[in-house]
Design a protein around this motif. Structure first.
Motif, PDB file in Angstrom:
ATOM      1  N   SER A  89      -3.897  16.649  21.189  1.00  0.00           N
ATOM      2  CA  SER A  89      -3.622  18.039  21.633  1.00  0.00           C
ATOM      3  C   SER A  89      -4.475  19.099  20.893  1.00  0.00           C
ATOM      4  CB  SER A  89      -2.171  18.476  20.837  1.00  0.00           C
ATOM      5  OG  SER A  89      -2.323  18.325  19.501  1.00  0.00           O
ATOM      6  N   GLY A  90      -5.259  18.703  19.918  1.00  0.00           N
ATOM      7  CA  GLY A  90      -6.388  19.502  19.459  1.00  0.00           C
ATOM      8  C   GLY A  90      -5.762  20.138  17.955  1.00  0.00           C
ATOM      9  N   GLU A  91      -4.426  20.086  17.777  1.00  0.00           N
ATOM     10  CA  GLU A  91      -3.598  20.288  16.536  1.00  0.00           C
ATOM     11  C   GLU A  91      -3.619  19.361  15.665  1.00  0.00           C
ATOM     12  OE1 GLU A  91      -0.266  22.609  17.413  1.00  0.00           O
ATOM     13  OE2 GLU A  91      -0.407  22.404  19.521  1.00  0.00           O
ATOM     14  N   TYR A  92      -3.262  19.641  14.280  1.00  0.00           N
ATOM     15  CA  TYR A  92      -3.259  18.495  13.353  1.00  0.00           C
ATOM     16  C   TYR A  92      -2.056  18.864  12.401  1.00  0.00           C
ATOM     17  CZ  TYR A  92      -8.002  17.518  14.246  1.00  0.00           C
ATOM     18  OH  TYR A  92      -9.087  16.873  14.931  1.00  0.00           O
ATOM     19  N   LEU A  93      -1.617  17.511  12.033  1.00  0.00           N
ATOM     20  CA  LEU A  93      -0.551  17.764  11.187  1.00  0.00           C
ATOM     21  C   LEU A  93      -1.122  17.396   9.668  1.00  0.00           C
ATOM     22  CD1 LEU A  93       2.558  17.300  11.098  1.00  0.00           C
ATOM     23  CD2 LEU A  93       2.381  14.844  11.311  1.00  0.00           C
ATOM     24  N   ARG A  94      -0.845  18.183   8.908  1.00  0.00           N
ATOM     25  CA  ARG A  94      -1.575  18.276   7.719  1.00  0.00           C
ATOM     26  C   ARG A  94      -0.610  17.461   6.526  1.00  0.00           C
ATOM     27  NH1 ARG A  94      -5.939  20.371   9.169  1.00  0.00           N
ATOM     28  NH2 ARG A  94      -5.930  22.153  10.402  1.00  0.00           N
ATOM     29  N   THR A  95      -1.375  16.451   5.975  1.00  0.00           N
ATOM     30  CA  THR A  95      -0.560  15.681   4.901  1.00  0.00           C
ATOM     31  C   THR A  95      -1.466  16.066   3.515  1.00  0.00           C
ATOM     32  OG1 THR A  95      -1.981  13.810   4.955  1.00  0.00           O
ATOM     33  CG2 THR A  95       0.026  13.787   6.271  1.00  0.00           C
ATOM     34  N   PRO A  96      -0.851  15.746   2.442  1.00  0.00           N
ATOM     35  CA  PRO A  96      -1.651  16.119   1.066  1.00  0.00           C
ATOM     36  C   PRO A  96      -2.939  15.502   1.254  1.00  0.00           C
ATOM     37  CG  PRO A  96       0.586  15.477   0.709  1.00  0.00           C
ATOM     38  CD  PRO A  96       0.572  15.296   2.246  1.00  0.00           C
ATOM     39  N   SER A  97      -3.108  14.303   1.678  1.00  0.00           N
ATOM     40  CA  SER A  97      -4.343  13.456   1.676  1.00  0.00           C
ATOM     41  C   SER A  97      -5.383  13.611   2.664  1.00  0.00           C
ATOM     42  CB  SER A  97      -4.061  11.955   1.454  1.00  0.00           C
ATOM     43  OG  SER A  97      -3.441  11.583   2.571  1.00  0.00           O
ATOM     44  N   THR A  98      -4.725  13.882   3.873  1.00  0.00           N
ATOM     45  CA  THR A  98      -5.620  13.886   5.091  1.00  0.00           C
ATOM     46  C   THR A  98      -5.166  14.485   6.248  1.00  0.00           C
ATOM     47  OG1 THR A  98      -7.087  12.705   6.704  1.00  0.00           O
ATOM     48  CG2 THR A  98      -5.055  11.577   5.971  1.00  0.00           C
ATOM     49  N   PRO A  99      -5.793  15.357   7.147  1.00  0.00           N
ATOM     50  CA  PRO A  99      -5.143  15.901   8.477  1.00  0.00           C
ATOM     51  C   PRO A  99      -5.076  14.771   9.320  1.00  0.00           C
ATOM     52  CG  PRO A  99      -7.135  16.581   8.141  1.00  0.00           C
ATOM     53  CD  PRO A  99      -6.994  15.809   6.977  1.00  0.00           C
ATOM     54  N   TYR A 100      -3.741  14.675  10.086  1.00  0.00           N
ATOM     55  CA  TYR A 100      -3.590  13.697  11.117  1.00  0.00           C
ATOM     56  C   TYR A 100      -3.650  14.409  12.493  1.00  0.00           C
ATOM     57  CZ  TYR A 100      -1.573   9.575  13.459  1.00  0.00           C
ATOM     58  OH  TYR A 100      -1.518   8.467  14.234  1.00  0.00           O
ATOM     59  N   PRO A 101      -4.383  13.911  13.528  1.00  0.00           N
ATOM     60  CA  PRO A 101      -4.443  14.703  14.740  1.00  0.00           C
ATOM     61  C   PRO A 101      -3.057  14.184  15.579  1.00  0.00           C
ATOM     62  CG  PRO A 101      -5.933  12.712  14.950  1.00  0.00           C
ATOM     63  CD  PRO A 101      -5.185  12.882  13.611  1.00  0.00           C
TER      64      PRO A 101
END
Length: 173
Positions: free
Chosen positions: A41-53
């Motif tokens: 989608s071009g958006e990211y789910l942000r976690t404490p360690s890494t962004p997840y597409p």
């Protein structure tokens, strides 16, 4: 961003549309290996360690068998098919009902081709008559909808990337 709202297109193993999934559900399916990402989608789910597409489209790795063309005949799907619009006067939203075009009390069956969305005033005006007998006209003849049409009926806007996988949907430009 609401992670529980249905906004990810889910394709069967053969690339036919199956349904919609929430961001949360789609990410879980991809992370546990049940599905693969077809389009991002071009958006990211942000976690404490890494962004997840965040995916826009996922495809299940195993085929899910579904009877062809079988959609549940229920109030919600009739309203969705008719675009939440009264098929007699064109009023959108509000207090909508489901009307039997040929009255049930006179042998009218509960099938896609005999059920339409109607606002309460139109349903009361029509009473136990056919539209012709009541001097009313249907905006369009009721038909059984295609699965992919109802799949996206409630979405305000369709992502352009879905176009390839939903060929029988008219996409606004």
């Amino acid at each position: 961003m609401n992670l529980d709202s249905p906004r990810i297109l889910v394709l069967n193993a053969g690339y036919e549309p199956l349904g919609l999934a929430s961001v949360k559900r789609a990410v879980i399916l991809v992370m546990n290996g049940t599905a693969e990402v077809v389009e991002e989608s071009g958006e990211y789910l942000r976690t404490p360690s890494t962004p997840y597409p965040i995916p826009s489209i996922i495809r299940l790795k195993r085929l899910v068998r579904r009877p062809p063309g079988r959609l549940a005949l229920n109030r919600r799907n009739i309203l969705r098919r008719d675009g939440y619009t009264c098929q007699y006067c064109g009023k959108r939203g509000g207090d909508l009902t489901v009307d039997h075009v040929f009255p049930k009390s006179r042998g009218g069956r509960s099938i896609w081709e005999n059920l339409v969305t109607a606002c309460r005033p139109c349903n009361l005006k029509k009473k136990n008559r056919t539209p012709e007998e009541a001097g009313m006209r249907l905006a369009r003849r009721p038909i059984a909808p295609r699965h992919s049409l109802l799949l996206v009926a409630d979405l305000p806007h369709l992502p352009e990337t879905w176009r390839t996988y939903l060929p029988d949907i008219d996409h606004p430009r």
